[in-house]
Each structure stands twice: as C-alpha cells, then as structure tokens.
Design a protein around this motif. Structure first.
Motif, PDB file in Angstrom:
ATOM      1  N   HIS A  50     -66.891  16.119  40.492  1.00  0.00           N
ATOM      2  CA  HIS A  50     -65.893  15.739  39.487  1.00  0.00           C
ATOM      3  C   HIS A  50     -66.241  14.439  38.762  1.00  0.00           C
ATOM      4  O   HIS A  50     -66.661  13.458  39.377  1.00  0.00           O
ATOM      5  CB  HIS A  50     -64.522  15.582  40.150  1.00  0.00           C
ATOM      6  CG  HIS A  50     -63.837  16.896  40.383  1.00  0.00           C
ATOM      7  ND1 HIS A  50     -64.024  17.642  41.516  1.00  0.00           N
ATOM      8  CD2 HIS A  50     -62.999  17.605  39.589  1.00  0.00           C
ATOM      9  CE1 HIS A  50     -63.311  18.751  41.432  1.00  0.00           C
ATOM     10  NE2 HIS A  50     -62.680  18.766  40.276  1.00  0.00           N
ATOM     11  N   ARG A  71     -72.447   9.852  39.993  1.00  0.00           N
ATOM     12  CA  ARG A  71     -72.215   8.776  39.010  1.00  0.00           C
ATOM     13  C   ARG A  71     -71.887   7.516  39.803  1.00  0.00           C
ATOM     14  O   ARG A  71     -71.359   7.616  40.923  1.00  0.00           O
ATOM     15  CB  ARG A  71     -71.011   9.176  38.151  1.00  0.00           C
ATOM     16  CG  ARG A  71     -70.588   8.179  37.093  1.00  0.00           C
ATOM     17  CD  ARG A  71     -69.365   8.713  36.360  1.00  0.00           C
ATOM     18  NE  ARG A  71     -68.981   7.899  35.229  1.00  0.00           N
ATOM     19  CZ  ARG A  71     -67.944   8.172  34.439  1.00  0.00           C
ATOM     20  NH1 ARG A  71     -67.185   9.246  34.666  1.00  0.00           N
ATOM     21  NH2 ARG A  71     -67.638   7.392  33.418  1.00  0.00           N
ATOM     22  N   LYS A  93     -72.503  15.088  24.580  1.00  0.00           N
ATOM     23  CA  LYS A  93     -71.631  14.608  25.667  1.00  0.00           C
ATOM     24  C   LYS A  93     -70.277  15.300  25.575  1.00  0.00           C
ATOM     25  O   LYS A  93     -69.601  15.183  24.556  1.00  0.00           O
ATOM     26  CB  LYS A  93     -71.497  13.106  25.505  1.00  0.00           C
ATOM     27  CG  LYS A  93     -70.751  12.391  26.575  1.00  0.00           C
ATOM     28  CD  LYS A  93     -70.870  10.899  26.262  1.00  0.00           C
ATOM     29  CE  LYS A  93     -70.135  10.023  27.201  1.00  0.00           C
ATOM     30  NZ  LYS A  93     -70.351   8.597  26.884  1.00  0.00           N
TER      31      LYS A  93
HETATM   32  N1  LIG Z   1     -74.139  13.022  28.855  1.00  0.00           N
HETATM   33  C1  LIG Z   1     -73.242  12.189  29.358  1.00  0.00           C
HETATM   34  N2  LIG Z   1     -73.555  10.909  29.546  1.00  0.00           N
HETATM   35  C2  LIG Z   1     -72.661  10.043  30.047  1.00  0.00           C
HETATM   36  N3  LIG Z   1     -71.402  10.399  30.398  1.00  0.00           N
HETATM   37  C3  LIG Z   1     -71.054  11.670  30.240  1.00  0.00           C
HETATM   38  C4  LIG Z   1     -71.943  12.628  29.720  1.00  0.00           C
HETATM   39  N4  LIG Z   1     -71.307  13.797  29.673  1.00  0.00           N
HETATM   40  C5  LIG Z   1     -70.060  13.583  30.136  1.00  0.00           C
HETATM   41  N5  LIG Z   1     -69.898  12.302  30.484  1.00  0.00           N
HETATM   42  C6  LIG Z   1     -68.696  11.690  31.080  1.00  0.00           C
HETATM   43  O1  LIG Z   1     -68.399  12.430  32.285  1.00  0.00           O
HETATM   44  C7  LIG Z   1     -66.991  12.483  32.483  1.00  0.00           C
HETATM   45  C8  LIG Z   1     -66.533  13.924  32.569  1.00  0.00           C
HETATM   46  O2  LIG Z   1     -67.111  14.453  33.722  1.00  0.00           O
HETATM   47  P1  LIG Z   1     -67.002  15.987  34.127  1.00  0.00           P
HETATM   48  O3  LIG Z   1     -67.370  16.837  32.986  1.00  0.00           O
HETATM   49  O4  LIG Z   1     -67.789  16.123  35.377  1.00  0.00           O
HETATM   50  O5  LIG Z   1     -65.455  16.150  34.450  1.00  0.00           O
HETATM   51  S1  LIG Z   1     -64.756  17.375  35.220  1.00  0.00           S
HETATM   52  O6  LIG Z   1     -64.704  17.014  36.644  1.00  0.00           O
HETATM   53  O7  LIG Z   1     -65.509  18.605  34.994  1.00  0.00           O
HETATM   54  O8  LIG Z   1     -63.396  17.450  34.627  1.00  0.00           O
HETATM   55  C9  LIG Z   1     -66.375  11.753  31.322  1.00  0.00           C
HETATM   56  O9  LIG Z   1     -66.225  10.400  31.748  1.00  0.00           O
HETATM   57  P2  LIG Z   1     -64.939   9.530  31.356  1.00  0.00           P
HETATM   58  O10 LIG Z   1     -64.876   9.568  29.858  1.00  0.00           O
HETATM   59  O11 LIG Z   1     -65.217   8.174  31.921  1.00  0.00           O
HETATM   60  O12 LIG Z   1     -63.776  10.211  31.998  1.00  0.00           O
HETATM   61  C10 LIG Z   1     -67.442  11.856  30.234  1.00  0.00           C
HETATM   62  O13 LIG Z   1     -67.342  10.836  29.281  1.00  0.00           O
END
Ligand SMILES: Nc1ncnc2c1ncn2[C@@H]1O[C@H](COP(=O)(O)OS(=O)(=O)O)[C@@H](OP(=O)(O)O)[C@H]1O
Length: 399
Positions: A42, A121, A235
C-alpha cells in the motif's frame, strides 16, 4: 500524431518462456519474462506499477489473477480461492493487492518459472500516506485533519482488536510488513522481524524502492528482459496537495519510525541491497537510465495536456489525474488513455475481457446452470410406471 514506436509483440520470435531452465543462452541474450507475481504493497507507487503490468499483459493477451474488486482477499493472507472464480487457466500476472502467503502463491506462480517483484517506500512518507488514505485518524476518533497523525503518534493504540470492522485498521502499524505477510504478533519481536526479512530476500527476485522509481523500473526491465517501451509510465494515484502533510516535524518523523520499526528495518535492508545491485549493473545502467527518462518525458509530452485534474480513484477517493491530448491518431489515443487509466477502470476492463475469453472457450457456459422449464413440455416419453405385480411375473419367466 503517431507516438508509440513499439514494435508489436511477435510471439513466434521468442521460444516458449514457461520453462527457461533447459534453454542455452548467450551471455547477452534473454527472453521476455511474462509470468510475474507483483506483491502490491500500500501507498508505494504500486498502482503505477499495476498499470505497467496491465498494459504489458493486455497487449499480449496474458491472463491476470483477478478478484471481484481491487483486492485479492486482502487483508486475509492470499488463498487460491481468492482469484479462483476468475480462473480459465493459470494466470500469468498477479498485481492486485494480495497479502503474501508463500505456499499458495508458489503453487500458482512456481518459483522456477515466475518472477517475484515487490516495492517499498521510505517508511516516513509511506506511513503518512497510508494514515491519510486509510483515514486512520477517523478510525481512532481523532478526526481527519492533517494533525491527526501527530495526535495518534503521541498515544498510539496499545493492543490490536482483530474483530474491528474497519479493514483499513490492518494498516495501522508496519503496513508494508503486513502486506508482505508478517503477523502482528511478531511486530515487536526483533529476531522474528530479522528472520522474516531474510525470508523475503529469498522469496523476491526484486524489491523495488519507490523513492528511486526509475532506477527500480530499469532493474525490473533488466530482470524481466523487457523493453524500455514496456516500462514507460506516468505517476498515478497521487494525492491532491491539500491532503498532503508536506512538513512533518522531526518529532513526528521519529515517532513514525519508532511505531513502524519493523517497516524501518525492512526498508533499510532492501534499500541497501538495492544500491548494491545497481552498482553491480555497471556504468551502462546510468546511460540507459538517461535514455529511459528522455523517452518517458517524450511520451508524457506527446500524450498529455499540461497539468493535472481531479480524478476519482476509488469510490470516495479523488486523486490527481491527467487529460489525454485530443489531436492523436486512434492507436496513440488508446495507448495514451491506458497510460493514465485508473486501476479500477483497468480491472473492470480486464474482467470483461476475461469473461469474453471464457465464453469463447465454453468454460463459462459449464459454470452456468441453465434455467429449465420441466419435462412436461413433451409427452412421447411420458413416464408410465410398471405395476409391481407385472415385474414379478416377468422376472420368473425363463430366458
Ligand atoms: N512513479 C512514482 N513516483 C513517486 N511516487 C509515486 C509514483 N507513483 C505513485 N506514487 C505515489 O504513490 C502513492 C500511491 O501509492 P499506491 O498506488 O501504492 O496506493 S494504493 O495502495 O494502491 O492505493 C501516492 O503517494 P501520496 O501522494 O504520498 O499518497 C503517489 O503519489
């Protein structure tokens, strides 16, 4: 405008990749790997990863392990019956939220012929994101304001009530270790945590680090013998700025680390091994990283209108989304739309596609009990019972 240069996949170009153990390869030769278990943790960029797998698998008509919704049994540990209802054949790719469970996963994705990948992360940002996403402040009676995390950490829960209805409560401590199958009872047992990390190290072919997303993807590309075009992404699932607690104090950060000590140990271990692995790739790794980043930028510019918009990710969750340019040819438009497609939307499409495939094979018909009207519709084979007396007489006559 034509954007994607990717040569359509030619299956006959490659040998059957299901068992590579007997194939002799040159040093630089490899075959694209298509049997993948991606353990979706997650708030680690895992939806962006799932989108990459969805596009790869969809383009090659690979089979996905699909659940009824976004999850495969989570928070229960994965069980074969979770994706069972969608079975037609063994799946090639699993990339929905499923809690690690070695035996059924190894059965469905044999270690010899599959690749196991996951993503972590840094625990400070991860926990802040999880806490917000899961609305844990609300669950603990502390409201939804950004300071609810700080309030929670000042006096976190002492014991865990498994019977709580709120599923998201399972993410309240060490969310990454939880997703990776580690049980609460061991969260405060240092020996168990260390041993479990060793187990994970053996179980996964690659542990990606979201904080170094592009480097991680490049390692994955090399592991799976994919093409740069296969790992292009935008993203996804990014929170709106107003929901982000951008400036966590040093005290809150330290408390996150103390409360999620197992996740900290997990992250530190795999972050270190990640960089050792990058180092082993040699200097051409960075040259390829540059090429990848340039190509990624090109694709993003060609596909998307500048800026983001608000998009529904889950029923009550709105995240940053994108708008696809409207001057694209049909093929590019479809590819660009897939690049920004939400997880739920992609899954719904894949379920429809699976259903159509099952219908073609006849498998879905076998599962259905047809509504039948009763035998009275015809009379010629009407049942007329033989009376008991006549049977007795017949059975005593000689042949
Ligand atoms: N490529 C890339 N690089 C950096 N950060 C990224 C990337 N892709 C997704 N994100 C950040 O990941 C968060 C969402 O994670 P998930 O998709 O795993 O969420 S979930 O559990 O499926 O709902 C979410 O973090 P937060 O914005 O801090 O909540 C996204 O901004």
């Amino acid at each position: 405008m034509k954007i994607f240069t990717h040569i359509p996949y030619n299956r006959s170009k490659y040998v059957n990749t299901t068992d590579l153990s007997s194939v002799a390869l040159n040093k630089d030769q490899c075959f694209p790997q298509k049997r993948i278990l991606f353990l979706k943790t997650h708030k680690t960029g895992s939806s962006t990863m799932a989108n990459i797998f969805f596009r790869y698998g969809d383009a090659r008509n690979l089979t996905f392990a699909l659940g009824a919704g976004t999850i495969l049994g989570w928070p229960e540990k994965f069980h074969i019956f979770h994706p069972l209802r969608m079975f037609g054949k063994a799946p090639d790719i699993l990339c929905s939220h499923a809690r690690l469970n070695k035996e059924p996963m190894n059965w469905l994705f044999p270690r010899k012929t599959s690749r196991y990948v996951t993503i972590l992360r840094n625990p400070e940002d991860n926990y802040e994101s999880v806490f917000n996403f899961a609305q844990l402040g609300k669950s603990f009676g502390l409201g939804v304001a950004l300071d609810s995390l700080e309030k929670f950490l000042d006096k976190p829960i002492q014991s865990y009530n498994h019977s709580r209805k709120d599923m998201m409560m399972y993410l309240a401590r060490n969310p990454m270790m939880f997703d990776l199958g580690f049980s609460f009872e061991y969260f405060q047992n240092l020996t168990a945590v260390k041993e479990y990390i060793q187990f994970l190290d053996k179980e996964f072919d690659l542990v990606m680090i979201m904080d170094y997303f592009d480097e991680s993807l490049l390692l994955m590309k090399r592991l799976l013998c994919w093409d740069i075009e296969d790992i292009l992404y935008v993203k996804l699932n990014e929170r709106q700025d107003k929901e982000k607690a951008t400036l966590l104090s040093a005290r809150v950060k330290e408390n996150i680390r103390r409360w999620n000590k197992a996740d900290v140990l997990l992250f530190d271990y795999f972050n270190a091994s990640f960089w050792r692995r990058v180092k082993k790739e040699g200097p051409n790794f960075y040259a390829e990283l540059n090429t990848f980043r340039q190509r990624k930028q090109e694709i993003q510019q060609s596909c998307l209108i500048n800026g983001t918009r608000i998009q529904r990710a889950y029923h009550n969750k709105f995240v940053k989304g994108y708008s696809v340019r409207n001057d694209l040819d049909e093929n590019s438009k479809r590819l660009c739309e897939n690049l920004v497609r939400t997880e739920n939307d992609f899954l719904a499409y894949l379920r429809r596609k699976r259903k159509a495939k099952l219908r073609e094979t006849g498998i879905d018909k076998l599962n259905k009990v047809k509504n039948e009207t009763g035998w009275q519709v015809a009379k010629d084979l009407r049942y007329v019972p033989v009376r008991a007396r006549r049977i007795m007489r017949k059975s005593f006559t000689s042949p």
